[in-house]
Design an enzyme around this catalytic site. Structure first.
Site, PDB file in Angstrom:
ATOM      1  N   SER A   1       1.251 -13.009  17.365  1.00 21.86           N
ATOM      2  CA  SER A   1       1.535 -12.896  15.927  1.00 21.86           C
ATOM      3  C   SER A   1       0.194 -13.027  15.183  1.00 21.86           C
ATOM      4  CB  SER A   1       2.499 -13.978  15.463  1.00 21.86           C
ATOM      5  OG  SER A   1       1.880 -15.254  15.505  1.00 21.86           O
TER       6      SER A   1
ATOM      7  N   LEU B   1      -0.998  -0.622  21.718  1.00 26.00           N
ATOM      8  CA  LEU B   1      -2.378  -1.106  21.807  1.00 26.00           C
ATOM      9  C   LEU B   1      -2.539  -2.092  22.958  1.00 26.00           C
ATOM     10  CD1 LEU B   1      -3.082  -1.543  17.987  1.00 26.00           C
ATOM     11  CD2 LEU B   1      -4.433  -0.093  19.542  1.00 26.00           C
ATOM     12  N   LYS B   2      -1.571  -2.962  23.117  1.00 24.64           N
ATOM     13  CA  LYS B   2      -1.649  -3.956  24.196  1.00 24.64           C
ATOM     14  C   LYS B   2      -1.576  -3.284  25.557  1.00 24.64           C
ATOM     15  CE  LYS B   2       0.168  -8.457  25.520  1.00 24.64           C
ATOM     16  NZ  LYS B   2       1.098  -9.559  25.139  1.00 24.64           N
TER      17      LYS B   2
ATOM     18  N   HIS C   1       0.831  -1.202   0.000  1.00 21.72           N
ATOM     19  CA  HIS C   1       0.000   0.000   0.000  1.00 21.72           C
ATOM     20  C   HIS C   1       0.866   1.253   0.000  1.00 21.72           C
ATOM     21  CE1 HIS C   1      -3.260  -2.568   2.150  1.00 21.72           C
ATOM     22  NE2 HIS C   1      -3.348  -2.672   0.841  1.00 21.72           N
TER      23      HIS C   1
ATOM     24  N   VAL D   1      -4.211  -8.124  21.970  1.00 20.73           N
ATOM     25  CA  VAL D   1      -3.226  -8.182  20.884  1.00 20.73           C
ATOM     26  C   VAL D   1      -2.565  -9.555  20.900  1.00 20.73           C
ATOM     27  CG1 VAL D   1      -1.145  -7.153  19.890  1.00 20.73           C
ATOM     28  CG2 VAL D   1      -2.820  -5.699  21.066  1.00 20.73           C
ATOM     29  N   PRO D   2      -2.606 -10.297  19.800  1.00 19.64           N
ATOM     30  CA  PRO D   2      -1.986 -11.630  19.772  1.00 19.64           C
ATOM     31  C   PRO D   2      -0.464 -11.529  19.678  1.00 19.64           C
ATOM     32  CG  PRO D   2      -2.832 -11.092  17.616  1.00 19.64           C
ATOM     33  CD  PRO D   2      -3.257  -9.964  18.515  1.00 19.64           C
TER      34      PRO D   2
ATOM     35  N   GLY E   1      -4.830  -1.771  26.642  1.00 18.70           N
ATOM     36  CA  GLY E   1      -5.903  -2.667  27.037  1.00 18.70           C
ATOM     37  C   GLY E   1      -6.559  -3.418  25.899  1.00 18.70           C
TER      38      GLY E   1
END
Length: 546
Positions: free
Chosen positions: A231, A221-222, A202, A228-229, A225
């Site tokens: 991977s 982000l984690k 992109h 978030v994985p 809260g």
């Protein structure tokens, strides 16, 4: 279009990058428009920012540029998202679920459709905001919209490296503006493995600073809260875990499963898989353009050119579906050359000339000439072949044939000429006759016709074997003696009009010549002279008949 569809408030703009800007500005000036999805990618960034500003001032949502659109299962989809019908069914996009997502990538939005359908009760809404650097609507815009919708129980956000919009979402989570579960992942973590900056697919997928990297966004982000994985590989299990947690807490009630009505497989897809065969509307056995190259009766066009088959060879393939001997190809070409034209006075050429001088186009002028071809002008080849071959095949002597035709009050097709005679022979007939006698294996029917000519010219010198007669009888000999056809095949070709085809094809060349000649000479509208017309009134006709 806006006036005709006054209730439409969403516009999908499929215009190219060269015109998407102008067409979008035109669309947003209509007060009924609330949302515009822009499919094109590569719109200049300065135009994109101006377009986004104009839409924001009017309270209009822009999805894109460079988007596949969005989908609201059970309602409608915008653009190309969701894929083919089988994918829509597999991803349960025919009925709403409890999960909403927003993604930059259109391809990855389809992956989310699949993941969410398998791991939850389905998608409530999904949007791909587009991969350009300045999307018209952002992650935050859609996440907040989902958050404020009571039907949405959890949110999935798939970001990527480049830009900082994901941080607005993390701040809203941290500040308590967003309390619904958000599963988030920013793709592009592999960029850290490269020693220099990497531009991904992109336009906006390039990290220009540390905070624009995917790893930094995921960590923030984690910390705020979001779920978030570790991977992308574990994104599906995390979505499933969060969903099951909400269901166990009673926040997502179980909905009755809505099974899609059986939908037949898309026909084009089934045809590609070889599962169905479409009945043919018509059949063709002379030409095939579907392969790497065009073929005539199975012979590639490159071989036609390499072997120098010429026009005669092409006609042998297209008209007779086989290669004929070299002498046959030469005879075909001689027939075309000899029948190409016979001056401007004959009816076909005359019609073509008059029509051309009336200002009509090439096709109309040539057609007017072709329509004169028939039993009286040039259309006697098939009739001559039939008459002479039937008499010869039943063993009629030439004199018996002539007497039989006279008793039936029938003219012998292929016999007679208005100008040429024994004393003024038609050189075209001489050329064709001599070639056939020299090169054909045998010419029994032509010899028979020449014997008939001796009888008819003894009565009147212009009752000669004319061009129609010599072509017809010689061509019967050609097909019967060249070894390429059975007697039944020969008869079939004569019955379906192949011989008249030679006259039509040859004379068409001449008609085109007359059309071009009149245009080149700039001839005006033709009006027939009065002194060449006998004007009769009804009284004159009564006197003649009385």
């Amino acid at each position: 279009a806006m006036e005709k569809h006054s209730d439409a408030d969403v516009l999908i703009n499929f215009a190219s990058l060269r015109s998407a800007y102008e067409s979008t500005l035109e669309a947003i000036n209509h007060p009924q428009v609330r949302c515009v999805a822009i499919i094109a990618e590569g719109i200049p960034e300065n135009q994109t920012r101006l377009m986004n500003k104009a839409a924001a001032d009017r309270g209009i949502v822009i999805i894109g540029p460079a988007t596949v659109g969005g989908i609201k299962p059970g309602c409608f989809k915008i653009g190309n998202t969701g894929g083919m019908l089988d994918n829509i069914l597999a991803s349960k996009l025919y009925r709403p679920g409890s999960v909403a997502y927003v993604s930059r990538s259109g391809g990855m939005s389809n992956e989310l459709n699949n993941i969410i359908a398998r791991k939850t009760d389905g998608i409530f809404e999904g949007v791909a905001i587009g991969g350009d650097r300045y999307p018209g609507s952002t992650f935050f815009d859609h996440v907040i919209r989902y958050h404020d919708n009571p039907e949405v129980k959890m949110i999935v956000m798939l970001g990527e490296l480049g830009g900082v919009e994901e941080y607005r979402v993390s701040e809203a989570i941290k500040d308590g503006r967003i309390v619904k579960p958000v599963v988030a992942w920013c793709i592009g973590t592999c960029a850290s493995m490269f020693t220099s900056e990497v531009q991904f697919g992109h336009a906006g997928s390039s990290a220009n600073s540390l905070i624009e990297t995917a790893m930094a966004k995921n960590q923030t982000l984690k910390a705020a809260g979001a779920h978030v994985p570790e991977s992308f590989d574990s994104l599906d299990t995390l979505i499933e875990s969060v969903f099951k947690g909400l269901r166990s807490e009673g926040k997502i009630p179980r909905r009755p499963l809505v099974e899609a009505r059986p939908v037949p497989m898309d026909y084009s897809w089934a045809q590609e898989l070889g599962l169905v065969r479409k009945p043919a509307s018509f059949m063709s056995s002379i030409c095939d353009e579907r392969g790497q190259e065009l073929s005539y009766a199975g012979m590639p066009i490159s071989d036609v050119i390499k072997e120098d088959l010429g026009v005669g060879g092409v006609l042998s393939l297209l008209w007779f579906q086989r290669r004929l001997p070299t002498y046959a190809l030469k005879f075909i070409e001689m027939c075309l050359m000899i029948t190409a034209d016979h001056g401007p006075a004959v009816s076909g050429a005359h019609n073509t000339i008059v029509t051309s001088r009336a200002g009509k186009d090439l096709v109309s002028s040539v057609t007017s000439g072709l329509l004169t071809i028939g039993d009286r002008f040039g259309g006697a080849l098939d009739g001559a072949a039939k008459a002479f071959s039937e008499a010869y095949d039943i063993g009629q002597l030439p004199m018996e044939f002539v007497n039989s035709m006279r008793k039936q009050h029938r003219l012998i097709p292929g016999i007679g000429h208005r100008v040429k005679s024994l004393n003024n022979p038609d050189m075209r007939v001489v050329l064709l006759r001599d070639f056939a006698k020299e090169h054909f294996p045998s010419t029994p029917l032509l010899n028979y016709a020449l014997e008939v000519e001796k009888i008819t010219t003894s009565k009147k010198p212009n009752l000669i074997l004319n061009v129609d007669g010599v072509i017809a009888t010689a061509f019967v000999d050609l097909l019967r003696t060249c070894g390429a056809f059975s007697r039944e095949e020969c008869n079939e070709y004569f019955s379906i009009g192949v011989l008249n085809g030679f006259f039509v094809l040859g004379r068409t060349m001449g008609f085109i010549g007359h059309f071009l000649d009149q245009r080149r000479l700039k001839q005006s509208l033709y009006r027939h002279p009065w002194d060449d017309i006998s004007y009769l009134n009804p009284q004159d006709l009564q006197d003649l008949n009385g």
